[in-house]
Design a protein around this motif. Structure first.
Motif, PDB file in Angstrom:
ATOM      1  N   THR A 303       1.014  -1.877   0.167  1.00  0.00           N
ATOM      2  CA  THR A 303      -0.023  -0.040  -0.192  1.00  0.00           C
ATOM      3  C   THR A 303       0.715   1.029  -0.217  1.00  0.00           C
ATOM      4  N   LEU A 304       2.419   1.315  -0.207  1.00  0.00           N
ATOM      5  CA  LEU A 304       3.022   2.091   0.335  1.00  0.00           C
ATOM      6  C   LEU A 304       3.006   3.223  -1.237  1.00  0.00           C
ATOM      7  N   PRO A 305       2.566   3.118  -2.279  1.00  0.00           N
ATOM      8  CA  PRO A 305       2.857   4.276  -3.348  1.00  0.00           C
ATOM      9  C   PRO A 305       1.447   4.852  -3.063  1.00  0.00           C
ATOM     10  N   MET A 306       0.280   4.722  -2.400  1.00  0.00           N
ATOM     11  CA  MET A 306      -1.277   5.617  -2.361  1.00  0.00           C
ATOM     12  C   MET A 306      -0.523   5.932  -0.508  1.00  0.00           C
ATOM     13  N   SER A 307       0.234   5.636   0.338  1.00  0.00           N
ATOM     14  CA  SER A 307       0.884   6.526   1.079  1.00  0.00           C
ATOM     15  C   SER A 307       1.929   7.403   1.205  1.00  0.00           C
ATOM     16  N   LEU A 308       2.392   6.535  -0.157  1.00  0.00           N
ATOM     17  CA  LEU A 308       3.886   7.709  -0.321  1.00  0.00           C
ATOM     18  C   LEU A 308       2.818   9.370  -1.339  1.00  0.00           C
ATOM     19  N   ALA A 309       2.045   9.031  -2.541  1.00  0.00           N
ATOM     20  CA  ALA A 309       1.443   9.613  -2.826  1.00  0.00           C
ATOM     21  C   ALA A 309       0.878  10.793  -2.117  1.00  0.00           C
ATOM     22  N   MET A 310      -0.273  10.298  -1.079  1.00  0.00           N
ATOM     23  CA  MET A 310      -0.439  11.253   0.129  1.00  0.00           C
ATOM     24  C   MET A 310       0.610  11.912   0.844  1.00  0.00           C
ATOM     25  N   TRP A 357       0.161  -0.974  -8.504  1.00  0.00           N
ATOM     26  CA  TRP A 357       1.209  -0.058  -7.682  1.00  0.00           C
ATOM     27  C   TRP A 357       0.245   1.487  -8.706  1.00  0.00           C
ATOM     28  N   TRP A 358       0.312   1.837  -9.469  1.00  0.00           N
ATOM     29  CA  TRP A 358      -0.082   2.933 -10.453  1.00  0.00           C
ATOM     30  C   TRP A 358      -1.881   2.679  -9.832  1.00  0.00           C
ATOM     31  N   ARG A 359      -2.210   1.894  -9.141  1.00  0.00           N
ATOM     32  CA  ARG A 359      -4.219   2.372  -9.306  1.00  0.00           C
ATOM     33  C   ARG A 359      -3.904   2.388  -8.179  1.00  0.00           C
ATOM     34  N   LEU A 360      -3.254   2.334  -7.320  1.00  0.00           N
ATOM     35  CA  LEU A 360      -3.508   2.744  -5.816  1.00  0.00           C
ATOM     36  C   LEU A 360      -2.918   4.077  -5.757  1.00  0.00           C
ATOM     37  N   THR A 361      -1.670   4.868  -6.054  1.00  0.00           N
ATOM     38  CA  THR A 361      -1.329   6.068  -6.771  1.00  0.00           C
ATOM     39  C   THR A 361      -2.533   6.482  -7.248  1.00  0.00           C
TER      40      THR A 361
END
Length: 479
Positions: A303-310, A357-361
């Motif tokens: 889930t890190l891509p979503m977290s990093l994006a935020m 990952w890109w979807r979570l981002t």
């Protein structure tokens, strides 16, 4: 207050809000471990999450009123103390029942801590331009806390077991209590209204009954007399709440605030954000663990891509809203998040992570663009003296959305499974529903941007009312 003290106050209030929002999502990463060790099903997991979110949603408005009336420092520190003690109770819970009870106590503490933290911040920054920047940081930490939860929860649960996700709050709470006693200065609204006991009780019963019906409906059946009765009672209680608030001389929720379009739209959009963000986050770890067969640690890291994006986008969201207008930024953010959630609805067990990952981002970037502008808009739509109330309403709408997201999306999964579908198919449907709700929020915000003219709003000190009607950009424009 001098600059060093204000910087420390900013750190204390932001860290407290970070802890509250972290607890909104950190539990999701540990749900598979809880299910295994506590021998519970999906309904039990929903209550573990919603017991906390529900109490926050039901009591946040009262927390804002308490802060304005009895002192923001006092209420803030009391909330920190209750939250910290409740975290200890959760960490030693021997059963689901005890854990839910601890989560209820956590929710009570968070409902006092959160609105008081923002009210302290608003009181410490009387200049509108400085206040907007401080609110942006505070709201940014809110987004970061929600984003960091899945990763932190996965690491802690995989390494130490699920109790560790609650024990991590203890040292943070102790630091906040020590620093808060030293650096926070007491402030209150001398014109704060009296406590609205009937309104508080009705709101608690209405939201609680609705949540019960949504969570238990999947297990008992939607046509069960208990569930149908729950929905009917909830509707009646909500109607009674509106009547009581409209007639009360000192309502906990002044309905006049919703005559201001900026306030109404920001809070309506916040419901969609809470619904989709919290509802989908509830299933992320379960998807990676149960569908794709990863460990808890791997699930958290994925889930890190979503977290990093935020984390990356959140600090800039307030600036973008100040430049382009909160409604345009929020509509774009909701559209991006909604599309990201829809694409997650077609991810399966054999889908490679390179295609996930890109979807979570996209989801993370979209929601990061909404949290700070929506919070800032809600607070700036009212007078500074009502900062505690406005922050309580804004946080309440997000939490109500979160409660409904966990309950309703969980019901979607259970309904699909009861119809013979797999858990994976149920998750796909849940992500699609979350995406549709988010896109509906984007359309609502975008249409309001196009069709509405300036809406009157209380002006900041020394500023004409119409200056705030077009969004954050107008609110922070120098004289």
């Amino acid at each position: 207050m001098d600059t060093p003290n204000r910087a420390t106050l900013l750190a204390v209030t932001c860290l407290g809000q970070f802890m509250v929002l972290l607890d909104n999502t950190i539990v999701g990463a540990a749900l598979p471990d809880m299910q295994h060790r506590l021998h519970t099903q999906l309904t039990g997991l929903q209550w573990i999450v919603d017991a906390y979110v529900l109490l926050v949603a039901m009591l946040l408005l009262s927390g804002g009123v308490f802060a304005d009336r009895f002192g923001r420092k006092r209420v803030y520190l009391t909330g920190v103390a209750v939250f910290t003690a409740a975290s200890v109770v959760c960490s030693v819970a021997p059963s689901v029942g005890w854990l839910v009870a601890g989560r209820v106590l956590q929710g009570i503490g968070a409902a006092a801590l959160s609105p008081a933290s923002l009210a302290l911040l608003v009181a410490a920054y009387p200049v509108p331009q400085e206040r907007v920047k401080a609110i942006g940081l505070w709201a940014g930490f809110s987004g970061i806390g929600m984003a960091a939860g899945p990763v932190a929860g996965g690491i802690l649960a995989d390494t130490f077991g699920w109790p560790a996700i609650f024990l991590v709050n203890v040292p943070v709470g102790l630091v906040l209590l020590l620093m808060g006693r030293r650096v926070l200065t007491e402030s209150r609204n001398p014109e704060a209204s009296a406590l609205d006991i009937p309104g508080t009780v009705l709101s608690v019963l209405a939201v609680g009954t609705l949540t019960y019906a949504l969570i238990e409906g999947g297990a008992r059946g939607w046509t069960s007399p208990v569930i149908l009765g729950g929905f009917a009672v909830s509707a009646a209680l909500l109607a009674a709440f509106v009547v009581v608030e409209s007639r009360s001389p000192a309502p906990m929720l002044p309905l006049r605030l919703f005559r201001q379009r900026l306030f109404t739209v920001s809070n309506t959009a916040m419901v969609a954000v809470g619904f989709a963000l919290m509802g989908s986050s509830f299933f992320f770890s379960q998807f990676f663990v149960y569908v794709q067969g990863t460990s808890l640690l791997q699930a958290g890291l994925r889930t890190l891509p979503m977290s990093l994006a935020m984390v990356v986008v959140s600090p800039f969201a307030g600036r973008l809203a100040a430049r382009y207008g909160f409604r345009a930024v929020v509509a774009g953010g909701l559209a991006l998040a909604g599309l990201g959630l829809l694409t997650l609805g077609v991810v399966h067990a054999d889908t490679g992570y390179a295609n996930v990952w890109w979807r979570l981002t996209a989801v993370g970037v979209g929601f990061a663009l909404t949290l700070s502008p929506l919070t800032g808009a809600a607070v700036l739509a009212v007078s500074p003296q009502e900062g505690g109330l406005a922050s309580g309403v804004s946080s309440t709408t997000r939490q109500i959305g979160a409660v409904l997201g966990v309950a309703l999306l969980g019901a979607v999964v259970r309904s699909r499974q009861s119809g013979g579908a797999s858990f994976e198919a149920g998750l796909d449907s849940a992500f699609v529903v979350a995406g549709i709700v988010t896109l509906a929020g984007a359309v609502f915000t975008g249409l309001w941007l196009v069709t509405s003219g300036p809406a009157p709003a209380p002006a900041p000190q020394g500023r004409p009312a119409e200056a705030k009607s077009t969004g954050l950009a107008e609110a922070v424009r120098p004289e």
